[in-house]
Design a protein around this motif. Sequence first.
Motif, PDB file in Angstrom:
ATOM      1  N   ALA A 204      33.322   4.152  35.160  1.00 57.90           N
ATOM      2  CA  ALA A 204      34.272   4.885  34.324  1.00 57.90           C
ATOM      3  C   ALA A 204      33.565   5.991  33.545  1.00 57.90           C
ATOM      4  O   ALA A 204      34.078   7.106  33.422  1.00 57.90           O
ATOM      5  N   GLU A 205      32.367   5.695  33.043  1.00 62.13           N
ATOM      6  CA  GLU A 205      31.613   6.695  32.289  1.00 62.13           C
ATOM      7  C   GLU A 205      31.190   7.853  33.184  1.00 62.13           C
ATOM      8  O   GLU A 205      31.246   9.019  32.779  1.00 62.13           O
ATOM      9  N   LYS A 206      30.806   7.561  34.414  1.00 61.46           N
ATOM     10  CA  LYS A 206      30.412   8.610  35.354  1.00 61.46           C
ATOM     11  C   LYS A 206      31.586   9.537  35.649  1.00 61.46           C
ATOM     12  O   LYS A 206      31.440  10.760  35.667  1.00 61.46           O
ATOM     13  N   ALA A 207      32.755   8.961  35.863  1.00 61.34           N
ATOM     14  CA  ALA A 207      33.946   9.768  36.112  1.00 61.34           C
ATOM     15  C   ALA A 207      34.311  10.600  34.881  1.00 61.34           C
ATOM     16  O   ALA A 207      34.692  11.773  34.993  1.00 61.34           O
ATOM     17  N   ALA A 208      34.177  10.005  33.700  1.00 65.01           N
ATOM     18  CA  ALA A 208      34.492  10.712  32.456  1.00 65.01           C
ATOM     19  C   ALA A 208      33.528  11.869  32.224  1.00 65.01           C
ATOM     20  O   ALA A 208      33.934  12.951  31.778  1.00 65.01           O
ATOM     21  N   LEU A 209      32.243  11.660  32.524  1.00 69.94           N
ATOM     22  CA  LEU A 209      31.255  12.738  32.378  1.00 69.94           C
ATOM     23  C   LEU A 209      31.558  13.898  33.327  1.00 69.94           C
ATOM     24  O   LEU A 209      31.380  15.068  32.970  1.00 69.94           O
ATOM     25  N   GLY A 210      32.003  13.581  34.528  1.00 71.81           N
ATOM     26  CA  GLY A 210      32.378  14.637  35.478  1.00 71.81           C
ATOM     27  C   GLY A 210      33.521  15.491  34.956  1.00 71.81           C
ATOM     28  O   GLY A 210      33.510  16.716  35.079  1.00 71.81           O
ATOM     29  N   ILE A 211      34.505  14.845  34.353  1.00 75.31           N
ATOM     30  CA  ILE A 211      35.633  15.588  33.771  1.00 75.31           C
ATOM     31  C   ILE A 211      35.165  16.411  32.589  1.00 75.31           C
ATOM     32  O   ILE A 211      35.530  17.579  32.432  1.00 75.31           O
ATOM     33  N   LYS A 212      34.315  15.821  31.751  1.00 73.52           N
ATOM     34  CA  LYS A 212      33.845  16.509  30.545  1.00 73.52           C
ATOM     35  C   LYS A 212      32.987  17.726  30.897  1.00 73.52           C
ATOM     36  O   LYS A 212      33.029  18.739  30.209  1.00 73.52           O
ATOM     37  N   LYS A 213      32.205  17.640  31.993  1.00 67.80           N
ATOM     38  CA  LYS A 213      31.400  18.789  32.421  1.00 67.80           C
ATOM     39  C   LYS A 213      32.289  19.947  32.863  1.00 67.80           C
ATOM     40  O   LYS A 213      32.019  21.107  32.558  1.00 67.80           O
ATOM     41  N   ARG A 214      33.360  19.622  33.593  1.00 67.19           N
ATOM     42  CA  ARG A 214      34.252  20.678  34.087  1.00 67.19           C
ATOM     43  C   ARG A 214      35.144  21.237  32.992  1.00 67.19           C
ATOM     44  O   ARG A 214      35.452  22.415  32.987  1.00 67.19           O
ATOM     45  N   TYR A 215      35.584  20.382  32.080  1.00 63.61           N
ATOM     46  CA  TYR A 215      36.506  20.797  31.016  1.00 63.61           C
ATOM     47  C   TYR A 215      35.966  20.323  29.673  1.00 63.61           C
ATOM     48  O   TYR A 215      36.403  19.307  29.140  1.00 63.61           O
ATOM     49  N   PRO A 216      35.014  21.047  29.076  1.00 69.88           N
ATOM     50  CA  PRO A 216      34.337  20.557  27.870  1.00 69.88           C
ATOM     51  C   PRO A 216      35.227  20.469  26.629  1.00 69.88           C
ATOM     52  O   PRO A 216      34.901  19.736  25.705  1.00 69.88           O
ATOM     53  N   LYS A 217      36.343  21.163  26.597  1.00 69.21           N
ATOM     54  CA  LYS A 217      37.186  21.136  25.401  1.00 69.21           C
ATOM     55  C   LYS A 217      38.131  19.944  25.352  1.00 69.21           C
ATOM     56  O   LYS A 217      38.730  19.667  24.321  1.00 69.21           O
ATOM     57  N   LEU A 218      38.268  19.216  26.455  1.00 69.18           N
ATOM     58  CA  LEU A 218      39.160  18.055  26.471  1.00 69.18           C
ATOM     59  C   LEU A 218      38.542  16.888  25.716  1.00 69.18           C
ATOM     60  O   LEU A 218      37.334  16.749  25.626  1.00 69.18           O
TER      61      LEU A 218
END
Length: 122
Positions: A58-72
């Motif tokens: 779950a953390e790996k998937a969350a980091l991927g999203i955060k890298k692409r969209y840092p403001k979320l």
Amino acid sequence: MATRKQTRSSNRTRQARMPIANRTTASPRKLSKPPLSEPFYVAVDRQLKSGHQNYEAAEKAALGIKKRYPKLHVTVFGAKEQRHTLIDQPGLAGASNNKNRLAEQAPRNAVAGRKAAAGGRP
């Protein structure tokens, strides 16, 4: 001869009123939240997006999203504890970031120190 205006009767008088005891009951409400089947979820802006069997996935998937969209606002939600864990940007988290902050503040403090030594206001 004057013509009379026709008035519309209200809908209330047309409806047949049924006693409360004879009314059929409405179907039970559906749950607004589906049951949580996975132990960990990725949440974006407090909305659950994907379920995972372990925290690391779950953390790996969350980091991927955060890298692409840092403001979320990206978190990992633990279903058992009912708790959100905030995921920070990978480049901003860690001890190296604190060193960079201190390095940025050092020149500012040096300029303020020179002004104070020269008799100016700090």
